[in-house]
Design a protein around this motif. Structure first.
Motif, PDB file in Angstrom:
ATOM      1  N   LEU A 112       6.573 -18.555 101.156  1.00  0.00           N
ATOM      2  CA  LEU A 112       6.809 -17.202 100.617  1.00  0.00           C
ATOM      3  C   LEU A 112       5.841 -16.185 101.258  1.00  0.00           C
ATOM      4  O   LEU A 112       6.228 -15.046 101.541  1.00  0.00           O
ATOM      5  CB  LEU A 112       6.648 -17.202  99.098  1.00  0.00           C
ATOM      6  N   LEU A 113       4.607 -16.633 101.494  1.00  0.00           N
ATOM      7  CA  LEU A 113       3.641 -15.734 102.148  1.00  0.00           C
ATOM      8  C   LEU A 113       4.070 -15.396 103.573  1.00  0.00           C
ATOM      9  O   LEU A 113       3.917 -14.260 104.026  1.00  0.00           O
ATOM     10  CB  LEU A 113       2.251 -16.390 102.166  1.00  0.00           C
ATOM     11  N   LEU A 114       4.623 -16.388 104.244  1.00  0.00           N
ATOM     12  CA  LEU A 114       5.099 -16.137 105.608  1.00  0.00           C
ATOM     13  C   LEU A 114       6.289 -15.175 105.602  1.00  0.00           C
ATOM     14  O   LEU A 114       6.429 -14.338 106.493  1.00  0.00           O
ATOM     15  CB  LEU A 114       5.471 -17.464 106.295  1.00  0.00           C
ATOM     16  N   VAL A 115       7.118 -15.327 104.562  1.00  0.00           N
ATOM     17  CA  VAL A 115       8.236 -14.372 104.407  1.00  0.00           C
ATOM     18  C   VAL A 115       7.661 -12.965 104.241  1.00  0.00           C
ATOM     19  O   VAL A 115       8.137 -12.003 104.859  1.00  0.00           O
ATOM     20  CB  VAL A 115       9.124 -14.767 103.205  1.00  0.00           C
ATOM     21  N   LEU A 116       6.618 -12.870 103.417  1.00  0.00           N
ATOM     22  CA  LEU A 116       5.961 -11.567 103.205  1.00  0.00           C
ATOM     23  C   LEU A 116       5.406 -11.026 104.530  1.00  0.00           C
ATOM     24  O   LEU A 116       5.509  -9.825 104.816  1.00  0.00           O
ATOM     25  CB  LEU A 116       4.829 -11.730 102.182  1.00  0.00           C
ATOM     26  N   LEU A 117       4.856 -11.932 105.342  1.00  0.00           N
ATOM     27  CA  LEU A 117       4.314 -11.504 106.641  1.00  0.00           C
ATOM     28  C   LEU A 117       5.423 -10.935 107.538  1.00  0.00           C
ATOM     29  O   LEU A 117       5.249  -9.900 108.185  1.00  0.00           O
ATOM     30  CB  LEU A 117       3.618 -12.687 107.320  1.00  0.00           C
ATOM     31  N   PHE A 118       6.573 -11.643 107.540  1.00  0.00           N
ATOM     32  CA  PHE A 118       7.672 -11.174 108.388  1.00  0.00           C
ATOM     33  C   PHE A 118       8.298  -9.877 107.856  1.00  0.00           C
ATOM     34  O   PHE A 118       8.970  -9.164 108.591  1.00  0.00           O
ATOM     35  CB  PHE A 118       8.734 -12.270 108.529  1.00  0.00           C
ATOM     36  N   PHE A 150       2.189  -0.745 110.703  1.00  0.00           N
ATOM     37  CA  PHE A 150       2.273  -2.097 110.152  1.00  0.00           C
ATOM     38  C   PHE A 150       1.163  -2.307 109.118  1.00  0.00           C
ATOM     39  O   PHE A 150      -0.011  -2.205 109.456  1.00  0.00           O
ATOM     40  CB  PHE A 150       2.139  -3.154 111.259  1.00  0.00           C
ATOM     41  N   ASN A 151       1.587  -2.599 107.903  1.00  0.00           N
ATOM     42  CA  ASN A 151       0.613  -2.815 106.835  1.00  0.00           C
ATOM     43  C   ASN A 151       0.499  -4.314 106.561  1.00  0.00           C
ATOM     44  O   ASN A 151       1.338  -4.895 105.860  1.00  0.00           O
ATOM     45  CB  ASN A 151       1.081  -2.059 105.582  1.00  0.00           C
ATOM     46  N   THR A 152      -0.546  -4.938 107.151  1.00  0.00           N
ATOM     47  CA  THR A 152      -0.726  -6.385 106.955  1.00  0.00           C
ATOM     48  C   THR A 152      -1.641  -6.687 105.760  1.00  0.00           C
ATOM     49  O   THR A 152      -1.912  -7.846 105.472  1.00  0.00           O
ATOM     50  CB  THR A 152      -1.343  -7.032 108.214  1.00  0.00           C
ATOM     51  N   ILE A 201      -2.981 -11.003  99.411  1.00  0.00           N
ATOM     52  CA  ILE A 201      -2.257 -11.975  98.572  1.00  0.00           C
ATOM     53  C   ILE A 201      -2.445 -13.385  99.149  1.00  0.00           C
ATOM     54  O   ILE A 201      -2.641 -14.349  98.407  1.00  0.00           O
ATOM     55  CB  ILE A 201      -0.755 -11.605  98.470  1.00  0.00           C
ATOM     56  N   GLY A 202      -2.409 -13.478 100.473  1.00  0.00           N
ATOM     57  CA  GLY A 202      -2.603 -14.781 101.126  1.00  0.00           C
ATOM     58  C   GLY A 202      -3.943 -15.397 100.756  1.00  0.00           C
ATOM     59  O   GLY A 202      -4.033 -16.585 100.450  1.00  0.00           O
ATOM     60  N   GLN A 203      -4.992 -14.585 100.766  1.00  0.00           N
ATOM     61  CA  GLN A 203      -6.318 -15.109 100.405  1.00  0.00           C
ATOM     62  C   GLN A 203      -6.375 -15.501  98.936  1.00  0.00           C
ATOM     63  O   GLN A 203      -6.935 -16.540  98.585  1.00  0.00           O
ATOM     64  CB  GLN A 203      -7.388 -14.059 100.708  1.00  0.00           C
ATOM     65  N   THR A 204      -5.798 -14.657  98.086  1.00  0.00           N
ATOM     66  CA  THR A 204      -5.822 -14.978  96.647  1.00  0.00           C
ATOM     67  C   THR A 204      -5.132 -16.307  96.386  1.00  0.00           C
ATOM     68  O   THR A 204      -5.665 -17.187  95.693  1.00  0.00           O
ATOM     69  CB  THR A 204      -5.115 -13.857  95.839  1.00  0.00           C
ATOM     70  N   GLY A 221      -7.049 -17.725 107.897  1.00  0.00           N
ATOM     71  CA  GLY A 221      -7.279 -17.474 109.323  1.00  0.00           C
ATOM     72  C   GLY A 221      -6.150 -16.667 109.940  1.00  0.00           C
ATOM     73  O   GLY A 221      -6.389 -15.740 110.729  1.00  0.00           O
ATOM     74  N   LEU A 222      -4.916 -17.005 109.550  1.00  0.00           N
ATOM     75  CA  LEU A 222      -3.757 -16.262 110.055  1.00  0.00           C
ATOM     76  C   LEU A 222      -3.826 -14.800 109.617  1.00  0.00           C
ATOM     77  O   LEU A 222      -3.528 -13.883 110.401  1.00  0.00           O
ATOM     78  CB  LEU A 222      -2.467 -16.912 109.535  1.00  0.00           C
ATOM     79  N   GLY A 223      -4.270 -14.602 108.381  1.00  0.00           N
ATOM     80  CA  GLY A 223      -4.450 -13.230 107.878  1.00  0.00           C
ATOM     81  C   GLY A 223      -5.472 -12.473 108.718  1.00  0.00           C
ATOM     82  O   GLY A 223      -5.272 -11.299 109.043  1.00  0.00           O
ATOM     83  N   GLY A 224      -6.558 -13.169 109.080  1.00  0.00           N
ATOM     84  CA  GLY A 224      -7.583 -12.545 109.926  1.00  0.00           C
ATOM     85  C   GLY A 224      -7.024 -12.148 111.283  1.00  0.00           C
ATOM     86  O   GLY A 224      -7.275 -11.051 111.784  1.00  0.00           O
ATOM     87  N   ILE A 225      -6.232 -13.054 111.852  1.00  0.00           N
ATOM     88  CA  ILE A 225      -5.620 -12.766 113.164  1.00  0.00           C
ATOM     89  C   ILE A 225      -4.661 -11.579 113.048  1.00  0.00           C
ATOM     90  O   ILE A 225      -4.642 -10.691 113.913  1.00  0.00           O
ATOM     91  CB  ILE A 225      -4.890 -14.024 113.695  1.00  0.00           C
TER      92      ILE A 225
END
Lengths: 310, 209
Positions: free
Chosen positions: B108-114, B66-68, B74-77, B48-52
């Motif tokens: 780690l995914l959140l780190v990737l997001l930041f 910004f490349n999300t 990766i988050g979904q996988t 859901g966060l990825g969708g947002i």
């Protein structure tokens, strides 16, 4: 408990200085209460609150009509509400309690490593319980069966033999043990005053033969077996984790089901739920036939259990 | 209504469904402490966060800066992987360790997001195809798992889950085609639409299964 609200907010120092007030409270409380377990729970709460004891457990022997003697946790009070119950109520603690009750003695104030197995001691230390003290007492009165059971469960009035097991984070100050001992020794007279104990000559279904030197038996068939909630095993496979299990048929089954965590053995669950062997078997039978519980061995392999379905 | 708006509507529906599932799972988790609920709640929360992030990237931020996509794919996988692990009976005994790994992976995914501002904005299409396609691989494995359970147990939940993950797999696979076949904007709509249907069935499976 309503009685809690009537207690004055005493500090540890005040409680220590004013033991007669505590005795007065005991006597006053005992006549207001309806069952010894209510009284013991109130007392345990009071001691934890006013004497800065991290945990207190009140264990006692329990006889049954089938001469199967067991140990039961009559009351417990814990300062830190987040402490998991299985840290304090498990087979390893029960083993030590059994031994002390059998030997009719308490335990000196000592580090938990000196009294419990290394695994149990580490577990207790991890939760900040580093020191332990056990106080044993017995007398000529009879303890009624647990408040949440009745005579049909086979439990009968049992000669009063109680072990108070206390845990502290830090080594307690010198004066605490005489205070604790004094209070605990007033329990029986106060309870008798409030008619919460039965006189020894009570003829209604009590254990006439003292069994102090008998080996307590709380072995269940398959005590090495670990029940799992069947839904937990099949959740995300056959059931949605959002769905609810079918209603339980009996209160005992509900208690047992709630205590099952996939780690505790049947023997540990019996102690935790304070159900006797017969009730545990009956409740387990119900849960298994309702497909709510599956019994596994210690390696997690499911076992078909004719031993409890007979 | 242009193609970007249609994509954003589909993205919003996907985010709403996944966040709804996540909220319900965490609400029940707070009461039952079930590890399966935790896995569902955290996984769906990340999706859901990825969708947002995708919506914000398309509407508020300038997507070319910004490349999300990396975080989203990766988050979904990773999230679908932990849903798969939660469905394996043989791993139920290790649920505590899996939960810990799930939390570490999410951090780690959140780190990737930041780190999104530092990720190259124009990723190689092959890289994106691999990242996007990896989602469909894990979803296909989940589909096979539930299909297998349905064959032996014939429960409604396993049927709905297998159907949901089949549609999600097809949807993601079609969507991924856009990285391989250039200038084919219809892959976006068709893929996302099928995936939305799959997510709706997933929602139904969890709420009534």
């Amino acid at each position: 408990m309503d009685n809690h609200e009537q207690l004055p907010q005493t500090s540890f120092q005040r409680a220590s200085r004013q033991q007669p007030i505590t005795l007065t409270q005991l006597l006053r409380a005992s006549v207001k209460m309806h069952h010894i377990d209510e009284f013991l729970t109130w007392l345990a709460y009071l001691m934890v609150r006013d004497l800065n004891i991290q945990v207190i457990q009140l264990w006692a022997n329990q006889a049954s009509t089938t001469n199967q003697n067991s140990i039961v946790l009559r009351a417990t009070a814990i300062q830190d509400g987040s402490l998991p119950s299985q840290v304090l109520v498990n087979a390893r603690v029960a083993e030590v309690v059994e031994f002390l009750l059998r030997e009719q003695r308490g335990a000196d104030l000592q580090p938990v490593h000196d009294i419990f197995s290394s695994h149990q001691a580490e577990l207790l230390s991890r939760y900040g319980l580093n020191y332990c003290f056990g106080h044993f007492q017995r007398n000529s009165s009879l303890l009624p069966p647990l408040a949440n059971t009745h005579s049909s469960h086979g439990n009968v009035a049992t000669p009063f033999a109680m072990l108070a097991l206390m845990f502290w984070r830090q080594f307690p100050i010198q004066s605490i043990l005489p205070t604790v001992t004094t209070i605990l020794e007033k329990v029986e007279p106060a309870a008798r005053q409030g008619n919460l104990l039965l006189p020894l000559n009570t003829s209604v279904g009590h254990q006439t033969e003292p069994f102090m030197n008998e080996q307590p038996k709380h072995e269940l068939p398959g005590s090495e077996l670990i029940p799992h909630r069947a839904r937990d095993l099949e959740v995300m496979r056959e059931y949605s984790p959002f769905s609810r299990p079918a209603p339980m048929r009996s209160r005992e089954a509900q208690r047992l089901y709630q205590a099952i965590d996939g780690r505790k053995s049947l023997a540990e669950l019996a102690i935790l739920t304070q159900l006797n062997t017969k009730d545990v078997e009956k409740a387990l039978h119900q849960l298994v036939t309702q497909n709510l519980v599956q019994v596994c061995n210690k390696t997690g392999q499911p076992i078909d259990g004719p031993w409890f379905l007979e | 209504m242009n193609s970007k708006q249609i994509t954003d509507i589909l993205l919003a529906i996907q985010a709403t469904i996944t966040l709804l599932i996540s909220a319900r799972a965490f609400y029940l988790y707070s009461r039952t402490r079930s590890d399966a609920l935790f896995a569902i709640g955290l996984s769906m929360g990340v999706i859901g966060l990825g969708g947002i992030c995708g919506l914000i990237g398309d509407t508020i931020l300038v997507s070319r800066y910004f490349n999300t996509l990396w975080f989203r794919y990766i988050g979904q996988t990773v999230s679908y992987l932990f849903i798969y692990l939660a469905s394996l009976r043989s791993l139920k005994r290790h649920s505590a360790q899996i939960k810990l790994w799930h939390i570490i992976a999410t951090v780690l995914l959140l780190v990737l997001l930041f780190l999104t501002p530092f990720i190259p904005t124009s990723s190689n299409p092959t890289t994106l195809a691999i990242l996007s396609g990896s989602r469909s691989v894990i979803c296909f494995i989940i589909f096979l798992n539930y299909a297998d359970i349905f064959m032996s147990k014939e429960t409604r939940f396993s049927f709905l889950m297998s159907l949901a993950f089949l549609l999600i797999t097809i949807g993601i696979s079609i969507y991924t085609m856009k990285f391989i076949v250039p200038h084919s904007i219809s892959f976006d709509f068709v893929g996302d639409s099928i995936r939305v249907v799959g997510l709706v069935i997933l929602l139904v499976a969890l709420f009534i299964g």
